[in-house]
Write a protein that holds these residues in place. Structure first.
Motif, PDB file in Angstrom:
ATOM      1  N   ARG A 291       0.849  -1.179   0.000  1.00 56.97           N
ATOM      2  CA  ARG A 291       0.000   0.000   0.000  1.00 56.97           C
ATOM      3  C   ARG A 291       0.894   1.241   0.000  1.00 56.97           C
ATOM      4  O   ARG A 291       1.808   1.346   0.815  1.00 56.97           O
ATOM      5  CB  ARG A 291      -0.901  -0.001   1.236  1.00 56.97           C
ATOM      6  CG  ARG A 291      -1.842   1.210   1.315  1.00 56.97           C
ATOM      7  CD  ARG A 291      -2.704   1.153   2.558  1.00 56.97           C
ATOM      8  NE  ARG A 291      -3.553   2.327   2.661  1.00 56.97           N
ATOM      9  CZ  ARG A 291      -4.724   2.472   2.061  1.00 56.97           C
ATOM     10  NH1 ARG A 291      -5.188   1.485   1.298  1.00 56.97           N
ATOM     11  NH2 ARG A 291      -5.438   3.572   2.213  1.00 56.97           N
ATOM     12  N   TYR A 294       1.758   7.541   0.660  1.00 53.69           N
ATOM     13  CA  TYR A 294       1.245   8.890   0.482  1.00 53.69           C
ATOM     14  C   TYR A 294       0.183   8.994  -0.614  1.00 53.69           C
ATOM     15  O   TYR A 294      -0.743   9.806  -0.496  1.00 53.69           O
ATOM     16  CB  TYR A 294       2.388   9.859   0.131  1.00 53.69           C
ATOM     17  CG  TYR A 294       3.494   9.823   1.165  1.00 53.69           C
ATOM     18  CD1 TYR A 294       3.359  10.484   2.390  1.00 53.69           C
ATOM     19  CD2 TYR A 294       4.674   9.109   0.937  1.00 53.69           C
ATOM     20  CE1 TYR A 294       4.362  10.447   3.333  1.00 53.69           C
ATOM     21  CE2 TYR A 294       5.680   9.068   1.877  1.00 53.69           C
ATOM     22  CZ  TYR A 294       5.526   9.738   3.078  1.00 53.69           C
ATOM     23  OH  TYR A 294       6.512   9.696   4.018  1.00 53.69           O
ATOM     24  N   ARG A 296      -2.999   8.441  -2.792  1.00 47.43           N
ATOM     25  CA  ARG A 296      -4.372   7.990  -2.577  1.00 47.43           C
ATOM     26  C   ARG A 296      -5.179   8.217  -3.852  1.00 47.43           C
ATOM     27  O   ARG A 296      -4.834   9.070  -4.673  1.00 47.43           O
ATOM     28  CB  ARG A 296      -5.036   8.758  -1.426  1.00 47.43           C
ATOM     29  CG  ARG A 296      -4.377   8.515  -0.064  1.00 47.43           C
ATOM     30  CD  ARG A 296      -4.640   7.101   0.429  1.00 47.43           C
ATOM     31  NE  ARG A 296      -4.066   6.885   1.760  1.00 47.43           N
ATOM     32  CZ  ARG A 296      -2.849   6.453   1.999  1.00 47.43           C
ATOM     33  NH1 ARG A 296      -2.025   6.206   0.957  1.00 47.43           N
ATOM     34  NH2 ARG A 296      -2.406   6.273   3.221  1.00 47.43           N
ATOM     35  N   SER A 297      -6.233   7.425  -4.001  1.00 50.25           N
ATOM     36  CA  SER A 297      -7.090   7.601  -5.154  1.00 50.25           C
ATOM     37  C   SER A 297      -7.729   8.991  -5.115  1.00 50.25           C
ATOM     38  O   SER A 297      -8.138   9.477  -4.059  1.00 50.25           O
ATOM     39  CB  SER A 297      -8.187   6.521  -5.170  1.00 50.25           C
ATOM     40  OG  SER A 297      -9.120   6.780  -6.196  1.00 50.25           O
ATOM     41  N   GLN A 300     -11.241   9.433  -3.463  1.00 51.07           N
ATOM     42  CA  GLN A 300     -11.460   9.342  -2.023  1.00 51.07           C
ATOM     43  C   GLN A 300     -11.630  10.737  -1.404  1.00 51.07           C
ATOM     44  O   GLN A 300     -11.027  11.676  -1.850  1.00 51.07           O
ATOM     45  CB  GLN A 300     -10.302   8.609  -1.346  1.00 51.07           C
ATOM     46  CG  GLN A 300     -10.220   7.148  -1.770  1.00 51.07           C
ATOM     47  CD  GLN A 300      -9.068   6.435  -1.078  1.00 51.07           C
ATOM     48  OE1 GLN A 300      -8.260   7.036  -0.357  1.00 51.07           O
ATOM     49  NE2 GLN A 300      -8.975   5.128  -1.296  1.00 51.07           N
TER      50      GLN A 300
END
Length: 300
Positions: A291, A294, A296-297, A300
């Motif tokens: 994962r 830092y 992110r999608s 989100q």
């Protein structure tokens, strides 16, 4: 005595009053220089020999320089000069582009026939892959537009895309047709950069999944080490080096066997490389799904 006091100019000039004039226009007779104007004509006076005086020459020089500077600055650019400058700039740019194009053409003219054939084959293969990808995306769009249950169809396509990305990331096992490249190195002469060159050639030829001696090759895979003590992503690997590659065998094998390619380079180092076409290659070495710390999608 009385006559001397009455004539302050002295006895030399008392008998010649006719040559005394106003001091501004006085002329004096000199036995060597001839007639010389008085102090009132100093600005136009000349030095011995007929040359202008130093003060007059310096004044004229400064005045001329100032007139020259005043006439040249600021520069005045007419519309015609501006148009000519733009035309010359465009002509120079065109010549530079033409020279660059000719240089590229000359490089291709100097290439061997085998290299030209390889370049054309790679271009054809890449064009075909792009056309296939475009067709696949068009089919997906058509299915979404015509499907009665667009939500279910979108979910299926999302799962398929996730599987494809998992194969590229090395988190999902894959199988399919391909080749096996086996490199034997009895003299321990194979270097890390040679194995990396092989990976790059395979990727350029359309390889979709690769593993080397049980190490899954992904985007950030690296090779290190010297003198036969090599590592792939920090894991030690030893000869023979076995590349299991999924892709189109008709494209992968020629890419390795081209003149000056991977196989020929390895043979120059007293290593041997053999390529075998396979109907089914299984790439089951997996990488952990890390994962990001830092990223992110954006949804989100």
């Amino acid at each position: 005595m009385s006559s001397d006091r009455e004539n302050p100019e002295g006895p030399e000039n008392s008998g010649n009053p006719e040559i005394l004039k106003d001091s501004e226009n006085a002329e004096h007779v000199h036995p060597d220089r001839g007639t010389v104007k008085g102090s009132g004509a100093r600005e136009g006076s000349e030095e011995p020999g007929g040359r202008p005086s130093a003060g007059e020459d310096a004044g004229e020089s400064v005045t001329g320089r100032q007139r020259l500077i005043a006439g040249l600055w600021p520069p005045r650019v007419t519309r015609a000069q501006l148009v000519v400058a733009l035309l010359l700039f465009g002509l120079g740019l065109g010549l530079a582009i033409q020279v660059r194009s000719n240089s590229d053409d000359n490089a291709l003219r100097g290439a061997r026939q085998e290299d030209l054939v390889r370049i054309l084959d790679e271009l054809d293969d890449r064009t075909k892959r792009l056309e296939d990808e475009k067709q696949r995306l068009d089919d997906q769009r058509t299915e979404l537009e015509n499907s009665s249950d667009q939500a279910e169809e979108a979910r299926k396509q999302t799962l398929e895309k996730e599987r494809q990305l998992g194969i590229l990331a090395g988190t999902v096992a894959a199988q399919g047709p391909g080749i096996t490249l086996t490199v034997n190195d009895p003299g321990r002469a194979v270097e890390a950069d040679m194995l990396l060159d092989a990976i790059q050639e395979l990727r350029a030829a359309g390889a979709e999944a690769i593993q080397v001696n049980g190490v899954r090759v992904v985007a950030n895979t690296y090779f290190s080490g010297v003198d036969g003590n090599l590592e792939a992503d920090g894991r030690k690997i030893t000869a023979p080096y076995v590349f299991e590659v999924i892709g189109k065998p008709q494209d992968l094998e020629p890419a390795l066997n081209i003149p000056g390619g991977v196989v020929q380079t390895l043979e120059k180092e007293q290593a041997t490389a053999s390529v075998t076409r396979e109907e089914k290659i299984v790439v089951d070495a997996l990488r952990p799904a890390n994962r990001p710390d830092y990223a992110r999608s954006s949804s989100q």
